[in-house]
Design a protein around this motif. Sequence first.
Motif, short mmCIF file in Angstrom:
data_model
loop_
_atom_site.label_atom_id
_atom_site.label_comp_id
_atom_site.label_asym_id
_atom_site.label_seq_id
_atom_site.Cartn_x
_atom_site.Cartn_y
_atom_site.Cartn_z
N THR A 1 68.85 40.11 38.07
CA THR A 1 68.14 38.85 37.80
C THR A 1 66.71 39.10 37.32
N PHE A 2 66.24 38.17 36.50
CA PHE A 2 64.88 38.18 35.97
C PHE A 2 64.30 36.78 36.15
N THR A 3 63.03 36.72 36.54
CA THR A 3 62.35 35.43 36.69
C THR A 3 61.32 35.28 35.59
N LEU A 4 61.46 34.22 34.81
CA LEU A 4 60.56 33.98 33.68
C LEU A 4 59.65 32.79 33.96
N ASN A 5 58.35 33.01 33.87
CA ASN A 5 57.37 31.93 33.86
C ASN A 5 56.69 31.91 32.50
N VAL A 6 56.27 30.75 32.06
CA VAL A 6 55.70 30.62 30.72
C VAL A 6 54.27 30.08 30.81
N GLN A 7 53.36 30.78 30.17
CA GLN A 7 51.97 30.36 30.09
C GLN A 7 51.60 30.19 28.62
N ALA A 8 50.31 29.96 28.33
CA ALA A 8 49.92 29.67 26.95
C ALA A 8 48.53 30.18 26.64
N LYS A 9 48.35 30.66 25.40
CA LYS A 9 47.03 31.02 24.90
C LYS A 9 46.20 29.75 24.74
N PRO A 10 44.88 29.88 24.64
CA PRO A 10 44.06 28.69 24.40
C PRO A 10 44.40 28.05 23.05
N SER A 11 44.33 26.73 23.02
CA SER A 11 44.44 25.97 21.77
C SER A 11 43.49 24.79 21.85
N TRP A 12 42.98 24.36 20.70
CA TRP A 12 42.03 23.23 20.68
C TRP A 12 42.76 21.92 20.91
N LYS A 13 42.22 21.10 21.80
CA LYS A 13 42.72 19.72 21.89
C LYS A 13 42.37 18.98 20.61
N ILE A 14 41.12 19.14 20.17
CA ILE A 14 40.66 18.63 18.87
C ILE A 14 39.83 19.76 18.25
N PRO A 15 40.22 20.31 17.10
CA PRO A 15 39.45 21.42 16.52
C PRO A 15 38.01 21.02 16.23
N PRO A 16 37.01 21.86 16.59
CA PRO A 16 35.61 21.59 16.26
C PRO A 16 35.42 21.47 14.74
N VAL A 17 34.54 20.60 14.32
CA VAL A 17 34.30 20.38 12.89
C VAL A 17 32.80 20.36 12.60
N ASP A 18 32.44 20.67 11.33
CA ASP A 18 31.05 20.55 10.89
C ASP A 18 30.60 19.10 10.99
N THR A 19 29.32 18.91 11.32
CA THR A 19 28.78 17.56 11.53
C THR A 19 27.50 17.38 10.74
N ARG A 20 27.36 16.23 10.06
CA ARG A 20 26.13 15.88 9.36
C ARG A 20 25.54 14.62 9.98
N VAL A 21 24.26 14.69 10.30
CA VAL A 21 23.56 13.54 10.88
C VAL A 21 22.20 13.40 10.21
N SER A 22 21.59 12.25 10.43
CA SER A 22 20.25 12.00 9.89
C SER A 22 19.19 12.33 10.94
N VAL A 23 17.96 12.53 10.46
CA VAL A 23 16.83 12.79 11.36
C VAL A 23 16.75 11.68 12.41
N GLY A 24 16.58 12.10 13.67
CA GLY A 24 16.47 11.15 14.77
C GLY A 24 17.78 10.82 15.44
N ASP A 25 18.88 11.17 14.79
CA ASP A 25 20.20 10.88 15.37
C ASP A 25 20.59 11.93 16.41
N SER A 26 21.68 11.64 17.09
CA SER A 26 22.27 12.60 18.03
C SER A 26 23.56 13.16 17.42
#
Length: 431
Positions: free
Chosen positions: A331-356
């Motif tokens: 017999t063999f017992t198999l458990n399954v795990q996972a590498k990291p993955s993005w829930k939402i992939p980070p993206v480049d952001t553009r904002v104006s002076v004074g913004d957050s």
Amino acid sequence: MATLEIVFLLIVYVGKSLQGRIVPSPPSITAGPKPYPMRSWNPELGDRVYVYLPKEKNTRLQCVASGNTPKLSYDWIKDGKLIDFNSTEVTYKNNTLRIYKEHGLGTLNIHHVQESDYGIYQCRAGSASSQALSLSKKVELIEAHISSFQNNNDRPPKVVLLGQYVLLTCDPPYSNPKAILKWTTDDTLKEMTLNDRIVMDYEGNLHFTNIAKEDGGKMYSCFASLSFIGFYSKGPFTSLSVKGDKPANQPAKIQWRSAKDVIGVKGEPVRFMCIFSGHPVPKILWHKEGRPSTTLSEGHEFVINSVQFNDKGIYICAGRNPVTDKPQNVTFTLNVQAKPSWKIPPVDTRVSVGDSASINCEAEGIPSPNVEWFIDGKPFKEIPGKRQLQGDILQVTSLTKKESMVVQCNATNSHGSLFSDVYINVLGRNF
């Protein structure tokens, strides 16, 4: 004609207007180092790639960035220190360059790799007009090497009875990366044919489930190879002398098995092996606990090519031949795990002076990933009221024109990592 002149003048005016309004952006590395060799065991994943190379060979570590920024420049860091391209360490004795960046790019060339060249490298792209720095993945340059077998003297002949089980051990030498192991019966290193009766386990040992007449009179040798650089190492020969005219029947008996408890990584292959001796050759069937009537596979090895969470469970390898009263189960017992993955992939952001602005680096995986943050290549230190972390989201408030930045985040667990390099570009109000 007047109409055409007006159209022409409008095109010129609009072109110049747009030219003056090209949106500047921080540097962003778009092509980084690639792993070598490109193999399934050496993928381009996570925050680091691996390059295996023997001494005296050449290598090229790619680094190319984009960005509407003046005077784009590149640096390389090795083992935490900036490489000085004017030092004697990067030149031959005749002052020609041995280590250099390609003109107009950050791509690093290293000729005739030496012991001192092995280590961890990382490319940085920046500009004279901003403190923002984009980082490549780290690349680890590792010496590819394979040693000789410790004892290369031919082993004493083995005298065996027809139909009996025989084991020939490999005892492979040290190698980096791990060498591919095979068996041969001649000096040409031609790989011998394996089958249900002759099987190699995951440690490189050769199993004869029962000896046949045709196995005798041959010289068997294990050899290790790093074929991508043409390195091979051959072990000692062992000859087999087969005695007897009629093989005795032998019941199925387990002789070798792979690990009992297995952790699979989602999307990757999982392998199980059980080797039975016996005469006649045992028939081996695989099934999952709870589904005994469903045969998953036959033979010594069972492979799940892309394991998923619903594959978790207990697997049974059953060996039997006509002289075995009942199946012999493993017999063999198999458990399954996972590498990291993005829930939402980070993206480049553009904002104006004074913004957050905010950068989302929420990652999931099993075990849960740990997320590390860097700004312009420096470890993140929370500044109250200005930069703060809320979970795995970075928030920056009241941005000024000089606060354009490149944000790196690295999500890691025991199975791998993710690396992101994105910018926050602060624009004037007129954009």
